[in-house]
Design a protein around this motif. Structure first.
Motif, PDB file in Angstrom:
ATOM      1  N   GLN A 195      25.779  44.050  63.425  1.00 40.19           N
ATOM      2  CA  GLN A 195      25.475  42.694  62.976  1.00 40.19           C
ATOM      3  C   GLN A 195      26.205  42.377  61.676  1.00 40.19           C
ATOM      4  OE1 GLN A 195      21.193  43.013  62.877  1.00 40.19           O
ATOM      5  NE2 GLN A 195      20.951  41.862  64.785  1.00 40.19           N
ATOM      6  N   GLN A 196      26.274  43.343  60.772  1.00 39.96           N
ATOM      7  CA  GLN A 196      27.015  43.141  59.528  1.00 39.96           C
ATOM      8  C   GLN A 196      28.485  42.887  59.809  1.00 39.96           C
ATOM      9  OE1 GLN A 196      26.224  46.642  57.203  1.00 39.96           O
ATOM     10  NE2 GLN A 196      24.131  46.030  56.682  1.00 39.96           N
ATOM     11  N   GLY A 197      29.052  43.641  60.757  1.00 39.81           N
ATOM     12  CA  GLY A 197      30.448  43.441  61.117  1.00 39.81           C
ATOM     13  C   GLY A 197      30.703  42.079  61.711  1.00 39.81           C
ATOM     14  N   LEU A 198      29.784  41.620  62.559  1.00 37.02           N
ATOM     15  CA  LEU A 198      29.939  40.305  63.176  1.00 37.02           C
ATOM     16  C   LEU A 198      29.890  39.193  62.126  1.00 37.02           C
ATOM     17  CD1 LEU A 198      27.710  40.743  66.368  1.00 37.02           C
ATOM     18  CD2 LEU A 198      30.202  40.594  66.289  1.00 37.02           C
ATOM     19  N   LEU A 199      28.974  39.314  61.170  1.00 37.62           N
ATOM     20  CA  LEU A 199      28.855  38.297  60.131  1.00 37.62           C
ATOM     21  C   LEU A 199      30.081  38.282  59.216  1.00 37.62           C
ATOM     22  CD1 LEU A 199      25.092  38.573  59.102  1.00 37.62           C
ATOM     23  CD2 LEU A 199      26.201  36.671  60.288  1.00 37.62           C
ATOM     24  N   LEU A 200      30.552  39.472  58.820  1.00 40.93           N
ATOM     25  CA  LEU A 200      31.725  39.541  57.944  1.00 40.93           C
ATOM     26  C   LEU A 200      32.961  38.969  58.632  1.00 40.93           C
ATOM     27  CD1 LEU A 200      31.273  43.089  56.374  1.00 40.93           C
ATOM     28  CD2 LEU A 200      31.109  40.918  55.174  1.00 40.93           C
ATOM     29  N   THR A 201      33.211  39.437  59.857  1.00 37.75           N
ATOM     30  CA  THR A 201      34.420  39.013  60.557  1.00 37.75           C
ATOM     31  C   THR A 201      34.353  37.547  60.962  1.00 37.75           C
ATOM     32  OG1 THR A 201      34.551  41.262  61.433  1.00 37.75           O
ATOM     33  CG2 THR A 201      36.006  39.627  62.409  1.00 37.75           C
ATOM     34  N   GLY A 202      33.217  37.129  61.506  1.00 39.23           N
ATOM     35  CA  GLY A 202      33.065  35.728  61.883  1.00 39.23           C
ATOM     36  C   GLY A 202      33.150  34.804  60.692  1.00 39.23           C
ATOM     37  N   GLY A 203      32.539  35.211  59.558  1.00 32.85           N
ATOM     38  CA  GLY A 203      32.621  34.398  58.342  1.00 32.85           C
ATOM     39  C   GLY A 203      34.041  34.290  57.833  1.00 32.85           C
TER      40      GLY A 203
ATOM     41  N   THR B 150      39.752  38.975  52.919  1.00 32.15           N
ATOM     42  CA  THR B 150      38.955  40.130  52.483  1.00 32.15           C
ATOM     43  C   THR B 150      37.845  40.431  53.487  1.00 32.15           C
ATOM     44  OG1 THR B 150      39.404  39.746  50.136  1.00 32.15           O
ATOM     45  CG2 THR B 150      37.448  41.033  50.674  1.00 32.15           C
ATOM     46  N   LEU B 151      37.169  39.392  53.947  1.00 30.63           N
ATOM     47  CA  LEU B 151      36.117  39.583  54.945  1.00 30.63           C
ATOM     48  C   LEU B 151      36.702  40.100  56.262  1.00 30.63           C
ATOM     49  CD1 LEU B 151      33.914  36.399  54.378  1.00 30.63           C
ATOM     50  CD2 LEU B 151      33.459  38.732  53.611  1.00 30.63           C
ATOM     51  N   LEU B 152      37.824  39.529  56.689  1.00 32.02           N
ATOM     52  CA  LEU B 152      38.453  39.963  57.937  1.00 32.02           C
ATOM     53  C   LEU B 152      38.920  41.413  57.846  1.00 32.02           C
ATOM     54  CD1 LEU B 152      40.612  36.835  58.865  1.00 32.02           C
ATOM     55  CD2 LEU B 152      38.519  37.602  59.978  1.00 32.02           C
ATOM     56  N   GLN B 153      39.465  41.803  56.697  1.00 32.17           N
ATOM     57  CA  GLN B 153      39.989  43.153  56.545  1.00 32.17           C
ATOM     58  C   GLN B 153      38.876  44.193  56.565  1.00 32.17           C
ATOM     59  OE1 GLN B 153      43.584  43.670  56.190  1.00 32.17           O
ATOM     60  NE2 GLN B 153      42.813  45.622  56.899  1.00 32.17           N
ATOM     61  N   ARG B 154      37.658  43.779  56.237  1.00 27.88           N
ATOM     62  CA  ARG B 154      36.519  44.705  56.287  1.00 27.88           C
ATOM     63  C   ARG B 154      35.948  44.824  57.696  1.00 27.88           C
ATOM     64  NH1 ARG B 154      33.697  46.360  52.151  1.00 27.88           N
ATOM     65  NH2 ARG B 154      31.683  45.922  53.124  1.00 27.88           N
ATOM     66  N   GLY B 155      36.360  43.931  58.600  1.00 32.29           N
ATOM     67  CA  GLY B 155      35.836  43.962  59.955  1.00 32.29           C
ATOM     68  C   GLY B 155      35.991  45.292  60.666  1.00 32.29           C
ATOM     69  N   PRO B 156      37.194  45.942  60.617  1.00 38.38           N
ATOM     70  CA  PRO B 156      37.362  47.213  61.317  1.00 38.38           C
ATOM     71  C   PRO B 156      36.468  48.347  60.821  1.00 38.38           C
ATOM     72  CG  PRO B 156      39.495  46.230  60.851  1.00 38.38           C
ATOM     73  CD  PRO B 156      38.473  45.411  60.115  1.00 38.38           C
ATOM     74  N   LEU B 157      35.829  48.183  59.655  1.00 35.10           N
ATOM     75  CA  LEU B 157      34.859  49.186  59.206  1.00 35.10           C
ATOM     76  C   LEU B 157      33.612  49.183  60.072  1.00 35.10           C
ATOM     77  CD1 LEU B 157      34.986  48.669  55.323  1.00 35.10           C
ATOM     78  CD2 LEU B 157      35.857  50.631  56.594  1.00 35.10           C
ATOM     79  N   TYR B 158      33.370  48.082  60.760  1.00 29.37           N
ATOM     80  CA  TYR B 158      32.134  47.901  61.503  1.00 29.37           C
ATOM     81  C   TYR B 158      32.352  47.747  63.016  1.00 29.37           C
ATOM     82  CZ  TYR B 158      30.321  46.733  56.849  1.00 29.37           C
ATOM     83  OH  TYR B 158      29.977  46.754  55.523  1.00 29.37           O
ATOM     84  N   LEU B 159      33.514  47.223  63.411  1.00 28.73           N
ATOM     85  CA  LEU B 159      33.738  46.871  64.809  1.00 28.73           C
ATOM     86  C   LEU B 159      35.061  47.441  65.294  1.00 28.73           C
ATOM     87  CD1 LEU B 159      32.864  43.061  64.587  1.00 28.73           C
ATOM     88  CD2 LEU B 159      31.376  44.849  65.486  1.00 28.73           C
TER      89      LEU B 159
ATOM     90  N   GLY C 105      39.727  41.244  66.571  1.00 27.94           N
ATOM     91  CA  GLY C 105      40.692  40.258  67.034  1.00 27.94           C
ATOM     92  C   GLY C 105      40.051  39.172  67.871  1.00 27.94           C
ATOM     93  N   LEU C 106      39.028  39.553  68.631  1.00 26.49           N
ATOM     94  CA  LEU C 106      38.337  38.564  69.457  1.00 26.49           C
ATOM     95  C   LEU C 106      37.638  37.523  68.587  1.00 26.49           C
ATOM     96  CD1 LEU C 106      37.574  37.828  72.382  1.00 26.49           C
ATOM     97  CD2 LEU C 106      35.535  39.236  72.120  1.00 26.49           C
ATOM     98  N   LEU C 107      37.004  37.970  67.514  1.00 31.87           N
ATOM     99  CA  LEU C 107      36.322  37.032  66.625  1.00 31.87           C
ATOM    100  C   LEU C 107      37.315  36.150  65.863  1.00 31.87           C
ATOM    101  CD1 LEU C 107      33.456  39.314  65.277  1.00 31.87           C
ATOM    102  CD2 LEU C 107      33.179  37.205  66.564  1.00 31.87           C
TER     103      LEU C 107
ATOM    104  N   ALA D 269      36.764  34.485  59.631  1.00 30.72           N
ATOM    105  CA  ALA D 269      37.522  33.626  60.551  1.00 30.72           C
ATOM    106  C   ALA D 269      37.249  32.148  60.282  1.00 30.72           C
ATOM    107  CB  ALA D 269      37.166  33.980  61.995  1.00 30.72           C
ATOM    108  N   ILE D 270      35.998  31.807  60.001  1.00 32.77           N
ATOM    109  CA  ILE D 270      35.656  30.410  59.715  1.00 32.77           C
ATOM    110  C   ILE D 270      36.300  29.953  58.410  1.00 32.77           C
ATOM    111  CG2 ILE D 270      33.772  28.827  59.176  1.00 32.77           C
ATOM    112  CD1 ILE D 270      33.944  29.538  62.107  1.00 32.77           C
ATOM    113  N   ILE D 271      36.262  30.816  57.392  1.00 34.60           N
ATOM    114  CA  ILE D 271      36.876  30.457  56.106  1.00 34.60           C
ATOM    115  C   ILE D 271      38.372  30.227  56.265  1.00 34.60           C
ATOM    116  CG2 ILE D 271      37.431  31.330  53.796  1.00 34.60           C
ATOM    117  CD1 ILE D 271      34.723  32.760  53.812  1.00 34.60           C
ATOM    118  N   MET D 272      39.018  31.033  57.121  1.00 34.42           N
ATOM    119  CA  MET D 272      40.463  30.932  57.297  1.00 34.42           C
ATOM    120  C   MET D 272      40.871  29.812  58.241  1.00 34.42           C
ATOM    121  SD  MET D 272      42.050  33.080  55.401  1.00 34.42           S
ATOM    122  CE  MET D 272      43.663  33.091  56.191  1.00 34.42           C
ATOM    123  N   ALA D 273      39.912  29.127  58.844  1.00 32.70           N
ATOM    124  CA  ALA D 273      40.231  28.097  59.844  1.00 32.70           C
ATOM    125  C   ALA D 273      41.185  27.011  59.330  1.00 32.70           C
ATOM    126  CB  ALA D 273      38.942  27.470  60.371  1.00 32.70           C
ATOM    127  N   PRO D 274      41.061  26.540  58.068  1.00 33.28           N
ATOM    128  CA  PRO D 274      41.987  25.463  57.625  1.00 33.28           C
ATOM    129  C   PRO D 274      43.372  25.961  57.234  1.00 33.28           C
ATOM    130  CG  PRO D 274      39.928  25.532  56.335  1.00 33.28           C
ATOM    131  CD  PRO D 274      40.026  26.806  57.071  1.00 33.28           C
TER     132      PRO D 274
END
Length: 314
Positions: A11-19, A230-239, A245-247, A21-26
């Motif tokens: 769940q922590q990985g999903l929140l970090l990676t998803g967050g 920074t959030l995306l780069q921490r994603g592989p620690l959890y997922l 990449g999917l998120l 991705a949303i921040i990087m959307a623009p």
């Protein structure tokens, strides 16, 4: 116990990676809005993002910042160099073709990451993850269907470079479980900024951008990129890297919607269907895996009581 620590590792990985991705959307949109030459936008993005990454590292680690860099080792250097290529590919791709083309090609990173994880890390992905990847790829293709013919091969090649190096980056991070590679992004910014700065200075009469352009660049490069990446780069620690990449496809869909809204583009019906397919797939996959996780927790929590009852009966 804090709410964050109460969440599962996944769940922590999903929140970090998803967050992230949303921040990087623009990102793609603001590159278009800034409307600066290749070398100049890369120079500003490199140096300003390096400053942002450094500030984040100092806030997170304090006196232990140097130790955080030492833990990354040679793998961290490789990650920084790979992300430098990703940055160049993404920015230059947006300079030479439409954002929809770049985002569509960037969406191929889950497939590349899945294959790399299977070959290098021997990770076996469940069938539902493969199904979700392919459904999302179909959705992204539908989003950019009416834009696919407008891009140049140069921009598409840069976008493919970004997707490939990003997938390798996330897969490489999985080889050092438990080690946060995000502090190394400072060096990514320095490399990109230095190389681009040389081209900028040797170009024709380098000058500062206009005030409105500079404001967009500062917002994007000093705040959005450091926080999101920074959030995306921490994603592989959890997922697994394929799921990270999917998120990332969240960035693709939301970024395209923002471009439609801000730039006044009229989305075709097929593109709206594609966006709905991507978001629906991600939502369905997340809810299903959340349900599986709750079942596993329930079975683990009831196991001791069952053992105790049996022992007392004997």
């Amino acid at each position: 116990m804090s709410r964050w620590s109460a969440l599962s590792h996944r769940q922590q990985g999903l929140l970090l990676t998803g967050g992230g991705a949303i921040i990087m959307a623009p990102d793609a949109l603001l590159i278009k809005v800034a409307d600066l030459p290749d070398a100049e936008i890369l120079m500003w993005r490199g140096f300003l993002s390096a400053l942002g990454f450094l500030l984040i590292a100092l806030l997170r680690y304090g006196r232990g910042t140097l130790g955080a860099y030492r833990r990354c080792g040679w793998t961290g250097i490789a990650v920084a160099l790979l992300f430098s290529l990703t940055t160049c590919g993404f920015v230059l791709g947006n300079q030479y073709t439409k954002a929809g083309n770049v985002l569509m090609i960037l969406a191929s990173s889950p497939i590349i990451a899945a294959v790399l994880s299977w070959i290098i890390l021997k990770e076996r992905l469940p069938q539902r993850t493969w199904l979700a990847i392919w459904l999302c790829m179909v959705g992204i293709a539908m989003i950019a269907l009416d834009d696919a013919g407008a891009g140049s091969w140069v921009g598409n090649a840069f976008a493919l470079m970004a997707a490939t190096t990003l997938a390798i980056n996330f897969t490489l991070c999985r080889t050092r479980p438990g080690v946060d590679m995000s502090p190394m992004l400072v060096f990514n910014g320095i490399v990109v900024g230095s190389v681009a700065g040389i081209f900028w200075l040797t170009g024709s009469e380098p000058a500062l951008p206009a005030t409105n352009q500079l404001a967009v660049v500062i917002l994007l490069c000093l705040f959005i990129v450091p926080c999101g990446v920074t959030l995306l780069q921490r994603g592989p620690l959890y997922l697994p890297s394929a799921e990270v990449g999917l998120l990332l496809l969240l960035e693709v869909v939301v970024g395209t919607l923002l471009a439609w809204w801000i730039l006044g583009e009229q989305p075709a019906p097929v593109a709206l269907i594609g966006g709905s397919l991507v978001l629906g797939t991600l939502l369905a996959k997340g809810l299903y895996e959340r349900r599986l996780e709750m079942r596993q927790r329930a079975s683990v929590s009831t196991a001791p009581s069952i053992t105790a009852d049996r022992s007392s009966t004997v």
